[in-house]
Scaffold this motif. Structure first.
Motif, short mmCIF file in Angstrom:
data_model
loop_
_atom_site.label_atom_id
_atom_site.label_comp_id
_atom_site.label_asym_id
_atom_site.label_seq_id
_atom_site.Cartn_x
_atom_site.Cartn_y
_atom_site.Cartn_z
N THR A 8 0.82 -1.09 0.08
CA THR A 8 0.13 -0.16 -0.09
C THR A 8 0.91 1.32 0.00
O THR A 8 1.88 1.49 0.76
CB THR A 8 -1.01 -0.06 1.12
OG1 THR A 8 -1.79 -1.20 1.37
CG2 THR A 8 -1.80 1.36 1.27
N GLY A 9 0.53 2.20 -0.97
CA GLY A 9 1.34 3.39 -0.89
C GLY A 9 0.98 4.34 -1.86
O GLY A 9 -0.22 4.42 -2.38
N GLU B 262 -2.47 3.78 -4.07
CA GLU B 262 -2.52 2.16 -4.78
C GLU B 262 -2.48 1.11 -3.73
O GLU B 262 -1.49 1.02 -2.71
CB GLU B 262 -1.46 1.81 -6.05
CG GLU B 262 -1.75 2.87 -7.27
CD GLU B 262 -0.84 2.59 -8.47
OE1 GLU B 262 -0.05 1.56 -8.24
OE2 GLU B 262 -1.25 3.40 -9.31
N ARG B 263 -3.00 -0.19 -3.95
CA ARG B 263 -2.95 -1.12 -3.13
C ARG B 263 -2.80 -2.47 -3.94
O ARG B 263 -3.66 -2.94 -4.78
CB ARG B 263 -3.97 -1.26 -2.08
CG ARG B 263 -3.97 -2.42 -1.15
CD ARG B 263 -5.05 -2.54 -0.16
NE ARG B 263 -5.18 -1.35 0.86
CZ ARG B 263 -5.95 -0.46 1.15
NH1 ARG B 263 -7.12 -0.46 0.83
NH2 ARG B 263 -5.74 0.72 1.92
N PRO C 107 -2.85 -2.83 -9.44
CA PRO C 107 -3.29 -2.69 -8.15
C PRO C 107 -4.77 -3.12 -8.19
O PRO C 107 -5.37 -3.10 -9.13
CB PRO C 107 -3.29 -1.06 -8.05
CG PRO C 107 -3.17 -0.62 -9.37
CD PRO C 107 -2.29 -1.45 -10.27
N GLU C 108 -5.23 -3.75 -6.74
CA GLU C 108 -6.41 -4.17 -6.51
C GLU C 108 -7.32 -2.86 -6.31
O GLU C 108 -8.33 -2.97 -6.82
CB GLU C 108 -6.31 -5.07 -5.26
CG GLU C 108 -7.85 -5.69 -5.03
CD GLU C 108 -7.90 -7.01 -5.77
OE1 GLU C 108 -9.05 -7.42 -5.47
OE2 GLU C 108 -7.26 -7.33 -6.53
N HIS C 109 -6.88 -1.92 -5.73
CA HIS C 109 -7.51 -0.80 -5.24
C HIS C 109 -6.71 0.38 -5.56
O HIS C 109 -5.48 0.45 -5.27
CB HIS C 109 -7.90 -0.87 -3.83
CG HIS C 109 -8.71 -2.00 -3.34
ND1 HIS C 109 -10.09 -1.75 -3.29
CD2 HIS C 109 -8.24 -3.03 -2.75
CE1 HIS C 109 -10.60 -3.13 -2.81
NE2 HIS C 109 -9.44 -3.66 -2.56
N THR C 110 -7.35 1.40 -6.32
CA THR C 110 -6.54 2.60 -6.75
C THR C 110 -7.31 3.91 -6.29
O THR C 110 -8.80 3.71 -6.16
CB THR C 110 -6.36 2.79 -8.06
OG1 THR C 110 -7.50 2.94 -8.63
CG2 THR C 110 -5.43 1.78 -8.38
#
Length: 163
Positions: free
Chosen positions: A28-29, A46-47, A57-60
């Motif tokens: 995560t960052g 982003e994750r 990334p899975e989540h943004t």
């Protein structure tokens, strides 16, 4: 901490990345990248999941200078005071029950809301959602988790330094 892949896909180049957490294999960052087609430089939360075979990334969550302050402030307000009873359709998977939400932006091609969700086993999460109201497609989602304070402070500083 390691960085996400330097090229998450062929459409962008990662300029730099600042890791905030790598718990349980998730990265995560904050990532600054350049879109190849347009040359646009973006800042994104982003994750990445463990063993990320898709290299994406899975989540943004896109940190846009024109919206960031209102999104960050909405999270703080939502955490203190909560939201409203949901009305209308939100782009949420049936796995979740929407408990409350706080609309942030309502435009013809963009809706952004904070949503408190309950998972089937009772755990609650708070997420930012960005979706297109014309087709209900979720464009971005970001879970407000234990790293939110660090990430939001870092993003705010990066935006201030970019101007």
């Amino acid at each position: 901490m390691t960085c996400p892949p330097k090229r998450a896909d062929l459409a962008r180049t990662v300029i730099n990345a600042t890791a905030v957490d790598e718990s349980n294999g998730w990265w995560t960052g904050l990532v600054r990248d350049r879109v190849h087609d347009t040359g646009e430089v973006r800042l994104r939360l982003e994750r990445y999941p463990p063993n990320n075979s898709k290299n994406r990334p899975e989540h943004t969550w896109r940190v846009r200078p024109e919206y960031w302050d209102s999104e960050r402030d909405a999270v703080e307000m939502f955490e203190q005071y909560g939201g409203e009873t949901p009305t209308g359709v939100l782009p949420i998977d049936d796995f979740y029950t929407v408990k409350e939400h706080l609309p942030i932006r309502k435009e013809p091609t963009r809706r952004v809301s904070l949503v408190r969700l309950e998972k089937n086993w009772g755990q609650t999460v708070t997420r930012l959602y960005h979706w297109d109201p014309r087709d209900g497609a979720t464009k971005q989602k970001w879970t407000i988790g234990r790293n939110w304070d660090h990430l939001s402070t870092l993003a705010t500083r990066k935006l201030a330094n970019a101007q």
